[in-house]
Design an enzyme around this catalytic site. Structure first.
Site, PDB file in Angstrom:
ATOM      1  CB  CYS A   1      -0.961   0.023   1.173  1.00 51.11           C
ATOM      2  SG  CYS A   1      -1.662  -1.554   1.605  1.00 51.11           S
TER       3      CYS A   1
ATOM      4  NE  ARG B   1       0.971  -8.953   5.531  1.00 54.01           N
ATOM      5  CZ  ARG B   1      -0.284  -8.781   5.151  1.00 54.01           C
ATOM      6  NH1 ARG B   1      -1.257  -9.409   5.785  1.00 54.01           N
ATOM      7  NH2 ARG B   1      -0.572  -7.985   4.148  1.00 54.01           N
TER       8      ARG B   1
ATOM      9  CD  GLN C   1      -2.206  -9.306  -0.332  1.00 54.43           C
ATOM     10  OE1 GLN C   1      -1.785  -8.175  -0.513  1.00 54.43           O
ATOM     11  NE2 GLN C   1      -3.085  -9.607   0.597  1.00 54.43           N
TER      12      GLN C   1
ATOM     13  CG  ASP D   1      -2.127  -5.401  -3.116  1.00 50.01           C
ATOM     14  OD1 ASP D   1      -3.328  -5.164  -2.947  1.00 50.01           O
ATOM     15  OD2 ASP D   1      -1.224  -4.932  -2.398  1.00 50.01           O
TER      16      ASP D   1
ATOM     17  CG  HIS E   1      -2.938  -0.005  -3.503  1.00 45.46           C
ATOM     18  ND1 HIS E   1      -1.933  -0.931  -3.603  1.00 45.46           N
ATOM     19  CD2 HIS E   1      -3.438  -0.113  -2.251  1.00 45.46           C
ATOM     20  CE1 HIS E   1      -1.815  -1.548  -2.439  1.00 45.46           C
ATOM     21  NE2 HIS E   1      -2.716  -1.086  -1.605  1.00 45.46           N
TER      22      HIS E   1
ATOM     23  CE  LYS F   1     -12.716  -5.757   7.331  1.00 44.25           C
ATOM     24  NZ  LYS F   1     -11.797  -6.666   7.914  1.00 44.25           N
TER      25      LYS F   1
ATOM     26  CG  HIS G   1      -6.099  -0.587   0.380  1.00 39.60           C
ATOM     27  ND1 HIS G   1      -4.761  -0.439   0.701  1.00 39.60           N
ATOM     28  CD2 HIS G   1      -6.710   0.526   0.842  1.00 39.60           C
ATOM     29  CE1 HIS G   1      -4.597   0.717   1.339  1.00 39.60           C
ATOM     30  NE2 HIS G   1      -5.752   1.315   1.434  1.00 39.60           N
TER      31      HIS G   1
END
Ligand SMILES: [Zn+2]
Ligand SMILES: [Zn+2]
Length: 615
Positions: A312, A341, A359, A361, A363, A442, A489
């Protein structure tokens, strides 16, 4: 700790909330009975009854904690000897007797000092430790220590906040399942306790269905199938990180390619940002303070860096690299970044709980007036992507929590648009009031797999303040004034690792044709057929099919058996007759014998099937 037990599909794993780092082994976490529904309360009550039985059977047993979990419960004990499977029978018998006596659960409150003395006297050091933690925290906060609450049934008393069922007789049919080691507070420097897992259901039927499902799940365990199908493996030298073998990597690339094509159709642009980033960024994003336990840190030339746990904050550097006009939005930056992580080693589990993952992912930076359209596009994309696997997504919509940041009017507007888009999408959704993160409403997506297990997969967060405010994102509106965009996100597969773990189990390794790592295998009957087999394989590969030839010295029946174990969708056996006619009669992995076809026609048909992308 062994990952044996029923909790393999914990839905709380690794969601992408920016700051929702678990407070590891905190007193709150330890005191949470996990009893958030009536069924959970029954499960947690069964844990009390199990602890009672263990105390009866094992003199001097020390109690850890005993929460409800998905499908059941556990309790951690420190005992004088290791438990064996035979012990479970004896514990079950003692539990049945306690349930038969229908003892009520009675709550008592004691002043803190008396509560502590009570557990000291009973020689329960882990309970005393929890109470001492609570006391230390109250002292640090300058608030009075709350009274100690205990629950008693029969003569057994446990430190607990509840809730429970009214009496032990309300506990339904149960079974103890397994024993595993578990470190106290998940900390490998603390004592290793013995954890007993059990399951309990309202009816005998539900118990039996669950036990069947559990057996079936063992057969489908993605860690086992990963080895059998030669997809990936795990090694001690890199805990929580998969080693991808050629076939697994092929599966990965196929999923990734499908998603890239979908994203391209929806106007995404792919970016890539560094993995190793100076702590200044993580301080600005807030991760350095709020997420530090979950980050891997490194030092170089006296400077501190962190491996990115999410993409992010870095995406904002690309956004801010130039002045953005209202006409530039929406900007959709996709990133397949490798994330790390620092999950506790004790909770790692195959591909579904890892330390390193990627991911799909993205944005998306939008003007507030573009949010509705963008959400509609996201729901359409999600349904298309899950349709490739025959999975029907379900959504939950988590709304503004009490501690939300940002303008309430903006929240209202965003939430109204989300509701509208969800209603229009015609998909099933549930509202989770006040369950959004403090910077974003979310939407989470769930699917049920072939065994009826629920998995949390995709997530879509509509970030109203975190990236926009902390990183001062602006666009210039039609009047030349700077305005704040919203940042969405979202990850549709979620982590590719986790997604692959889920579909390996869902399909029991028999992937749909379009994503099967090997789509067809050519099986020459004898050595003299090997050249023709290579020729047929080339015809299939020429149509883009992933094909192998088994020209080993094995006998034909053996080759077929091996291909079936590998769950290859089509087996093409070649002997004199087939080669003479330049034909082949496909045999499916389900054992169906299809009529013979010419090589070109066969290749066209299989390639068509592979292109369709459906389960
Ligand atoms: Zn309790
Ligand atoms: Zn993000």
């Amino acid at each position: 700790m062994s990952a044996e037990g029923p909790a393999t599909h914990d839905v709380a794993d690794q969601t992408d909330d920016l700051f929702e780092a678990p407070e590891r082994g905190s007193a709150d976490e330890l005191l949470d009975a996990g009893a958030h529904s009536e069924l959970d309360a029954m499960r947690h009550s069964a844990a009390h009854v199990m602890a009672e039985a263990v105390m009866d059977l094992f003199a001097g047993a020390k109690l850890g904690i005993g929460p409800a979990i998905a499908d059941g419960f556990y309790y951690d004990f420190q005992l004088s000897r290791p438990l064996t499977p035979d012990d479970l029978g004896a514990i079950e018998e003692r539990m049945a007797a306690s349930i038969g006596s229908d003892n009520p659960f009675i709550r008592h409150e004691l002043p803190p000092a008396e509560g502590r003395a009570f557990f000291v006297e009973r020689d329960q050091p882990f309970k005393v430790e929890i109470l001492d933690d609570l006391a230390a925290r109250s002292e640090a906060a300058g608030t009075p220590m709350p009274p100690t609450s205990t629950y008693q049934h029969g003569s057994f008393v446990d430190l607990c906040k509840g809730p429970h069922v009214a009496s032990t007789g309300r506990i339904g049919p149960f079974k103890l399942l397994a024993v595993a080691g578990a470190y106290w507070r998940g900390d490998e420097r603390r004592p290793m306790l013995q954890r007993i897992y059990g399951t309990v259901w309202p009816t005998e039927d539900e118990l039996n269905t669950y036990l069947w499902r559990r057996e079936e799940a063992k057969k489908r365990d993605h860690r086992r199938l990963g080895v059998q199908l030669d997809l990936y493996s795990f090694h001690d030298i890199a805990p929580g990180s998969a080693f991808w073998h050629p076939k697994g990597q092929r599966l990965w690339r196929t999923l990734e390619t499908a998603m890239r094509e979908l994203q391209e159709r929806y106007g995404y642009a792919e970016v890539s940002t560094p993995m190793l980033v100076h702590k200044r960024l993580w301080q600005q994003s807030g991760h350095w303070d709020h997420y530090e336990l979950n980050m891997f840190r490194l030092e170089s030339e006296g400077q501190e860096f962190g491996l990115k746990p999410m993409n992010c904050p870095e995406s904002t550097f690309i956004y801010r690299s130039r002045v953005r006009s209202y006409r530039d939005l929406p900007l959709r930056f996709a990133e397949y970044g490798r994330l790390h992580r620092n999950e506790r080693s004790g909770v790692l589990h195959g591909l579904t709980r890892v330390r390193q993952f990627i991911q799909d992912d993205a944005h998306i930076f939008v003007r507030p007036d573009q949010l509705g359209d963008e959400l509609r596009a996201l729901f359409a994309m999600t349904r298309e992507a899950y349709g490739w696997f025959g999975l029907e997504p379900r959504f939950t919509f988590a709304t503004r929590p009490d501690d939300a940041l940002g303008d309430p009017a903006l929240w209202d507007r965003a939430e109204a648009l989300i509701r509208e888009a969800l209603d229009e999408a015609g998909t099933e959704y549930r509202i989770k009031p006040k369950d959004g993160t403090f910077y974003a409403p979310k939407i989470d997506l769930y699917v049920d797999d072939a065994l009826g297990r629920e998995w949390q997969m995709a997530t879509i967060q509509i970030d109203l303040v975190m990236l926009p405010e902390r990183f001062d994102l602006t666009y210039i509106d039609e009047h030349g004034q700077p305005q704040r965009p919203m940042a969405i996100h979202r990850a549709l597969y979620g982590s590719l690792e986790r997604f692959i773990g889920v579909i390996v189990e869902h399909f029991a390794g028999a992937f749909p044709m379009w994503c099967a790592p090997v789509q067809a295998i050519v099986i020459p009957i004898a050595d003299r057929h090997n050249d023709a087999a290579a020729e047929l394989a080339a015809v299939l590969a020429g149509r883009g099919l992933r094909v192998e030839v088994d020209d080993s010295a094995n006998r034909m029946q053996n080759k077929i058996r091996l291909a079936q174990e590998q769950k290859v969708p089509y087996m093409l056996v070649l002997g004199d007759r087939e080669i003479e006619a330049r034909s082949a009669a496909p045999r499916t992995r389900a054992g169906e014998q299809q009529p013979a076809e010419g090589w070109d026609a066969l290749a066209d048909r299989l390639a068509g099937e592979a292109r369709e992308r459906r389960a």
